[in-house]
Design a protein around this motif. Sequence first.
Motif, short mmCIF file in Angstrom:
data_model
loop_
_atom_site.label_atom_id
_atom_site.label_comp_id
_atom_site.label_asym_id
_atom_site.label_seq_id
_atom_site.Cartn_x
_atom_site.Cartn_y
_atom_site.Cartn_z
N ASP A 250 -37.42 16.69 -3.09
CA ASP A 250 -38.01 15.45 -2.59
C ASP A 250 -39.54 15.48 -2.54
N VAL A 251 -40.15 16.65 -2.63
CA VAL A 251 -41.57 16.78 -2.30
C VAL A 251 -42.52 15.96 -3.17
N THR A 252 -42.18 15.71 -4.41
CA THR A 252 -43.10 14.97 -5.26
C THR A 252 -42.85 13.47 -5.25
N ASP A 253 -41.80 13.03 -4.59
CA ASP A 253 -41.45 11.61 -4.53
C ASP A 253 -42.23 10.96 -3.37
N THR A 254 -43.16 10.10 -3.70
CA THR A 254 -43.98 9.46 -2.65
C THR A 254 -43.51 8.05 -2.34
N THR A 255 -42.31 7.69 -2.78
CA THR A 255 -41.83 6.32 -2.57
C THR A 255 -41.22 6.11 -1.20
N PHE A 256 -41.08 7.14 -0.40
CA PHE A 256 -40.49 6.98 0.92
C PHE A 256 -41.39 7.60 1.99
N ASN A 257 -41.20 7.12 3.20
CA ASN A 257 -41.94 7.57 4.36
C ASN A 257 -41.34 8.90 4.84
N LEU A 258 -42.18 9.89 5.10
CA LEU A 258 -41.68 11.18 5.57
C LEU A 258 -41.19 11.11 7.01
N GLY A 259 -41.84 10.32 7.84
CA GLY A 259 -41.40 10.16 9.22
C GLY A 259 -41.91 11.26 10.14
N THR A 260 -41.24 11.39 11.29
CA THR A 260 -41.63 12.36 12.30
C THR A 260 -40.40 13.13 12.77
N PRO A 261 -40.60 14.27 13.44
CA PRO A 261 -39.46 15.06 13.92
C PRO A 261 -38.59 14.31 14.93
N ASN A 262 -39.10 13.23 15.52
CA ASN A 262 -38.34 12.49 16.53
C ASN A 262 -37.70 11.22 16.00
N ASP A 263 -37.71 11.00 14.69
CA ASP A 263 -37.08 9.80 14.13
C ASP A 263 -35.59 9.78 14.43
N THR A 264 -35.05 8.58 14.58
CA THR A 264 -33.63 8.40 14.87
C THR A 264 -32.79 8.95 13.72
N PRO A 265 -31.82 9.84 14.01
CA PRO A 265 -30.97 10.39 12.94
C PRO A 265 -30.15 9.30 12.26
N TYR A 266 -30.05 9.38 10.94
CA TYR A 266 -29.24 8.46 10.15
C TYR A 266 -27.92 9.15 9.84
N LEU A 267 -26.85 8.66 10.46
CA LEU A 267 -25.52 9.23 10.24
C LEU A 267 -24.79 8.41 9.17
N ASP A 268 -23.59 8.84 8.84
CA ASP A 268 -22.83 8.19 7.77
C ASP A 268 -22.07 6.96 8.26
N THR A 269 -22.71 6.19 9.11
CA THR A 269 -22.14 4.92 9.56
C THR A 269 -23.21 3.85 9.38
N THR A 270 -22.80 2.67 9.02
CA THR A 270 -23.75 1.58 8.84
C THR A 270 -24.51 1.32 10.13
N ALA A 271 -23.84 1.45 11.25
CA ALA A 271 -24.46 1.16 12.54
C ALA A 271 -25.62 2.10 12.87
N SER A 272 -25.64 3.30 12.29
CA SER A 272 -26.68 4.27 12.63
C SER A 272 -27.91 4.16 11.74
N ARG A 273 -27.88 3.32 10.71
CA ARG A 273 -29.03 3.25 9.80
C ARG A 273 -30.24 2.68 10.54
N PRO A 274 -31.31 3.48 10.67
CA PRO A 274 -32.50 3.00 11.37
C PRO A 274 -33.15 1.84 10.63
#
Length: 185
Positions: A56-80
């Motif tokens: 992923d390191v060379t892909d600049t199309t997404f935000n890296l975020g922070t260590p405290n970002d909401t976890p994205y689980l495998d459920t639609t409801a958890s998508r931040p």
Amino acid sequence: SEGSGNLAPAKPGKKLYPPVTENASNYSGWYLCGNQRLDPFILTSDKIFLSMGTNDVTDTTFNLGTPNDTPYLDTTASRPAVLTWASCYRGCIDMLQRDYPTKEIILVTILNTRTTPIVSGSVTRAQFMSELIMQVGRNENLNTVDWYYGTPSTPNNNVAFADDSVHPTKNLAKYMVDAIGRDLL
């Protein structure tokens, strides 16, 4: 190939960050973390090493975020609302802990094998992601193995350590194993 000294096949790896839609041909590392989609070998292991991000390191199309970002689980409801690399990474940890509650999850920083864009000042994307992984490990009280700072690989000498700029040679593998011993024992 046998002559290259690579430990992993020199083919495109899986990125952690999920595409807009997942299917059998483009599934991501995040996808593999959920619903026990990992190799069945994991069932006989007592530790899971989460080593994701080097692709992923060379892909600049997404935000890296922070260590405290909401976890994205495998459920639609958890998508931040704002999906970040960190939310996918933290989601992987949570899904692995949920699906394999008796396994120890060990985080591994990315390899410093190729030049990556600058995030801020002189901090590269690879360095930022490795430090993010280490902070997540501290926040979650998980053991972390430092391959970014703990091995001699750099973009300037990666021919000796990762001849395709990602997959480690046997020479780098020795340092990777040493880092595991140093950081976990």
